[in-house]
Each structure stands twice: as structure tokens, then as C-alpha cells.
Design a protein around this motif. Sequence first.
Motif, PDB file in Angstrom:
ATOM      1  N   SER A   1      -7.818  11.808 -22.389  1.00 55.49           N
ATOM      2  CA  SER A   1      -7.920  10.342 -22.315  1.00 55.49           C
ATOM      3  C   SER A   1      -9.347   9.902 -22.035  1.00 55.49           C
ATOM      4  O   SER A   1      -9.826   8.904 -22.576  1.00 55.49           O
ATOM      5  CB  SER A   1      -6.990   9.810 -21.221  1.00 55.49           C
ATOM      6  N   VAL A   2     -10.029  10.651 -21.179  1.00 54.48           N
ATOM      7  CA  VAL A   2     -11.422  10.332 -20.868  1.00 54.48           C
ATOM      8  C   VAL A   2     -12.299  10.542 -22.100  1.00 54.48           C
ATOM      9  O   VAL A   2     -13.139   9.703 -22.443  1.00 54.48           O
ATOM     10  CB  VAL A   2     -11.945  11.205 -19.705  1.00 54.48           C
ATOM     11  N   LEU A   3     -12.096  11.654 -22.780  1.00 54.63           N
ATOM     12  CA  LEU A   3     -12.903  11.965 -23.954  1.00 54.63           C
ATOM     13  C   LEU A   3     -12.726  10.908 -25.044  1.00 54.63           C
ATOM     14  O   LEU A   3     -13.679  10.546 -25.743  1.00 54.63           O
ATOM     15  CB  LEU A   3     -12.532  13.347 -24.493  1.00 54.63           C
ATOM     16  N   GLU A   4     -11.521  10.393 -25.167  1.00 54.32           N
ATOM     17  CA  GLU A   4     -11.246   9.359 -26.169  1.00 54.32           C
ATOM     18  C   GLU A   4     -11.999   8.062 -25.860  1.00 54.32           C
ATOM     19  O   GLU A   4     -12.403   7.331 -26.760  1.00 54.32           O
ATOM     20  CB  GLU A   4      -9.740   9.070 -26.220  1.00 54.32           C
ATOM     21  N   GLN A   5     -12.197   7.790 -24.574  1.00 52.39           N
ATOM     22  CA  GLN A   5     -12.835   6.540 -24.168  1.00 52.39           C
ATOM     23  C   GLN A   5     -14.352   6.547 -24.350  1.00 52.39           C
ATOM     24  O   GLN A   5     -14.979   5.491 -24.334  1.00 52.39           O
ATOM     25  CB  GLN A   5     -12.501   6.229 -22.705  1.00 52.39           C
ATOM     26  N   GLN A   6     -14.963   7.719 -24.504  1.00 50.70           N
ATOM     27  CA  GLN A   6     -16.412   7.823 -24.711  1.00 50.70           C
ATOM     28  C   GLN A   6     -17.206   6.995 -23.682  1.00 50.70           C
ATOM     29  O   GLN A   6     -17.964   6.073 -24.048  1.00 50.70           O
ATOM     30  CB  GLN A   6     -16.771   7.356 -26.119  1.00 50.70           C
ATOM     31  N   PRO A   7     -17.078   7.307 -22.402  1.00 53.97           N
ATOM     32  CA  PRO A   7     -17.803   6.514 -21.390  1.00 53.97           C
ATOM     33  C   PRO A   7     -19.316   6.641 -21.522  1.00 53.97           C
ATOM     34  O   PRO A   7     -19.835   7.698 -21.902  1.00 53.97           O
ATOM     35  CB  PRO A   7     -17.317   7.131 -20.068  1.00 53.97           C
ATOM     36  N   GLN A   8     -20.001   5.558 -21.228  1.00 55.56           N
ATOM     37  CA  GLN A   8     -21.468   5.561 -21.278  1.00 55.56           C
ATOM     38  C   GLN A   8     -22.074   6.148 -20.009  1.00 55.56           C
ATOM     39  O   GLN A   8     -23.220   6.595 -20.013  1.00 55.56           O
ATOM     40  CB  GLN A   8     -21.977   4.130 -21.473  1.00 55.56           C
ATOM     41  N   VAL A   9     -21.303   6.105 -18.919  1.00 62.26           N
ATOM     42  CA  VAL A   9     -21.746   6.641 -17.629  1.00 62.26           C
ATOM     43  C   VAL A   9     -20.589   7.386 -16.994  1.00 62.26           C
ATOM     44  O   VAL A   9     -19.424   6.947 -17.094  1.00 62.26           O
ATOM     45  CB  VAL A   9     -22.204   5.510 -16.675  1.00 62.26           C
ATOM     46  N   ILE A  10     -20.874   8.508 -16.348  1.00 60.42           N
ATOM     47  CA  ILE A  10     -19.864   9.242 -15.578  1.00 60.42           C
ATOM     48  C   ILE A  10     -20.336   9.316 -14.131  1.00 60.42           C
ATOM     49  O   ILE A  10     -21.482   9.676 -13.856  1.00 60.42           O
ATOM     50  CB  ILE A  10     -19.645  10.664 -16.134  1.00 60.42           C
ATOM     51  N   ILE A  11     -19.461   8.948 -13.220  1.00 61.64           N
ATOM     52  CA  ILE A  11     -19.767   9.020 -11.789  1.00 61.64           C
ATOM     53  C   ILE A  11     -18.933  10.141 -11.194  1.00 61.64           C
ATOM     54  O   ILE A  11     -17.704  10.143 -11.294  1.00 61.64           O
ATOM     55  CB  ILE A  11     -19.467   7.685 -11.077  1.00 61.64           C
ATOM     56  N   GLN A  12     -19.609  11.076 -10.571  1.00 59.48           N
ATOM     57  CA  GLN A  12     -18.967  12.271 -10.026  1.00 59.48           C
ATOM     58  C   GLN A  12     -19.445  12.446  -8.574  1.00 59.48           C
ATOM     59  O   GLN A  12     -20.372  13.194  -8.293  1.00 59.48           O
ATOM     60  CB  GLN A  12     -19.350  13.483 -10.882  1.00 59.48           C
ATOM     61  N   PRO A  13     -18.815  11.748  -7.622  1.00 56.99           N
ATOM     62  CA  PRO A  13     -19.267  11.812  -6.229  1.00 56.99           C
ATOM     63  C   PRO A  13     -19.140  13.219  -5.661  1.00 56.99           C
ATOM     64  O   PRO A  13     -18.201  13.956  -5.981  1.00 56.99           O
ATOM     65  CB  PRO A  13     -18.321  10.849  -5.502  1.00 56.99           C
ATOM     66  N   THR A  14     -20.116  13.601  -4.845  1.00 59.42           N
ATOM     67  CA  THR A  14     -20.078  14.880  -4.155  1.00 59.42           C
ATOM     68  C   THR A  14     -20.476  14.652  -2.706  1.00 59.42           C
ATOM     69  O   THR A  14     -21.039  13.614  -2.357  1.00 59.42           O
ATOM     70  CB  THR A  14     -21.034  15.898  -4.798  1.00 59.42           C
ATOM     71  N   GLN A  15     -20.207  15.641  -1.877  1.00 58.82           N
ATOM     72  CA  GLN A  15     -20.393  15.442  -0.438  1.00 58.82           C
ATOM     73  C   GLN A  15     -21.826  15.115  -0.059  1.00 58.82           C
ATOM     74  O   GLN A  15     -22.077  14.318   0.822  1.00 58.82           O
ATOM     75  CB  GLN A  15     -19.924  16.675   0.336  1.00 58.82           C
ATOM     76  N   HIS A  16     -22.784  15.727  -0.713  1.00 60.00           N
ATOM     77  CA  HIS A  16     -24.184  15.488  -0.353  1.00 60.00           C
ATOM     78  C   HIS A  16     -24.987  14.917  -1.518  1.00 60.00           C
ATOM     79  O   HIS A  16     -26.206  15.018  -1.548  1.00 60.00           O
ATOM     80  CB  HIS A  16     -24.835  16.777   0.134  1.00 60.00           C
ATOM     81  N   GLY A  17     -24.286  14.315  -2.492  1.00 57.46           N
ATOM     82  CA  GLY A  17     -24.982  13.715  -3.609  1.00 57.46           C
ATOM     83  C   GLY A  17     -25.589  14.722  -4.573  1.00 57.46           C
ATOM     84  O   GLY A  17     -26.496  14.400  -5.335  1.00 57.46           O
TER      85      GLY A  17
END
Length: 293
Positions: free
Chosen positions: A216-232
Motif C-alpha cells: 500500500s505504501v509503495l502504491e502511494q509513492q510518497p515524496q517523503v518518508i519519516i522513520q523516527p528512531t530513538q536518537h534520530g
Amino acid sequence: MKKVTMFVSKLVAVLAVLLVSGVTFAESTNPKQSHRFVVLAPHIVESMYAIGAGHQIVGTTDYADYPVEAQQIPRIGNYARIQIERVIELQPDVIIAWKTGNPPDDLARLQQLGFEVVYSHPEQLEDVASELKMLGQLTGRSQTAEQIATDYLSELDTLKRKYANATPVSVFYELWSRPLRTVAGNAWPQQQVALCGGVNPFMDAAEDYPQIGLESVLEQQPQVIIQPTQHGESAIDGITWQDYDYLSAVANGFIFHPNSDKVHRMTTRMLDELSILCTHLQTARDFYAQQDK
């Protein structure tokens, strides 16, 4: 005449000092400042320290790790279970619980035992301010809390106005990778994405933190992906988006890793990361605008 003017000026200055000193003295002698608190969520612990009441916490839950001093507070449970016997031993004056983040049966039991339970329940970004004020009243630090709350709302409003008319940019927010979850509706991170002018393709999902399929994500072709992590930093357990270099976000390097503690906790620290997030989205926005010319 000059002497009279000088006298009046000095009198006003002295009265101002006395007024401030009086308020400060009244707050510093407030008996609530000696009350003992069991605090059942990391974001509440952070806010308690922010208003100068951290030393009044006698027990808290796992993951309450900011500021560093908070790591020394005795642990009396986690999001799934509270050690009621330990709470009884600590005999707090007040228990501050997270309405949607603590086991309701344990809280009900504590109330039956006669403990006063006060709830934290922030739902909107603005609610951080009202939470600070509530904690200020509970701990006898209303003046300090009011000032911090005012500053917070002012900074939040500045960001809102800055990006109010920003050109939309499509954003996928990877909350969790296994199973893959994102944000939607009134979720805390979703509000931050929207404030920065990000458009979430899963915004209208049935729940605030829906589980979705990678396809579903791949179909949407997002321009930005946000992937939070503990220390950035890069996520060790996250989706390896570089494997999908045909996505616009991947091909153009718009994968961002905000500090998850800052963006997910309802505290004033959220503003630091929110400002950075908005700047990242603006960079992507400007890039795509150039591509469209």
C-alpha cells in the motif's frame, strides 16, 4: 521636579521588586511543593522536571528517562502493569496517571485504596500547555508552569502560521516496522505532519495507528518518508527503504529520522523536533517545486 520624578521612579521599581518577590515567596512556601507524587508516564515525568518539580517524584514507570536525573527514580511498573504493593509502600500524596497509557484496572484499585489519582490526557498539540498548568497547580508551581506554557503556545503558534499555506507534500510516517504501522486521524505524530504541510495518504484510516501493508505504501509513492528512531539515527529495525529506490522519497534522499522520544512524547521538547521536521518538509517541497518547472 527632577527629584520628585526620580523618587517616583525608584518607588515604582521597588514596588515591582516587592511584587515579584512576594509572588515568588508565596510559591516557594506553598505546602504542595513538599507533596510526594507517583507519576505513571514518561511525558508527565519530563513536564514535572520542566517546572522544577522532578524531585517530588517518588516512583515512576519504565522508559521515564529524561532528564538524566529521572533515571534514578524507583520503578513501580510499566504500561501494562503497576506494582500496587510498591505504590502502597511509597504512600504518595497524589498519583498522576496517563488516561490512555496505564492499565485502568490497576488505577481503579489504587483509587479504591484511597489514593488520589489525577489524569493526564493530552489530545491536541496545544494540550501540552494545559498539562503544564495542571501540574503547576498540583505541585505549587503555577507561576513557573504558566510562563513555560505561554512560551510553548507562542512557539507553536509561530510554526503554525509559518506553514499554514504551505504547498502539500505527500508523507509516509513509519511508526513501527513489524508489523508495519503508520499514523492517521488524530494521532499525535499526524498532527505534527499536518502542521508542517504534510499530506498523509493514510490520514482517513479507521484508527489512529493503523496496521498497513508495504504494498500500500509503495502504491502511494510518497515524496517523503519519516522513520523516527530513538536518537534520530538510521533505524536498525526499520524498513530498508533503499531497497525501493523507485520511490520518490528514496530516489531523492528524503528519508528523515526524527528523535522518537521528542516527537512521540507530549512535552515542550516536541517543538524542537517539530521545527526540524517542518524544515525538512520545506526542503523537499522546494525540491519538488523545482522539478515541476
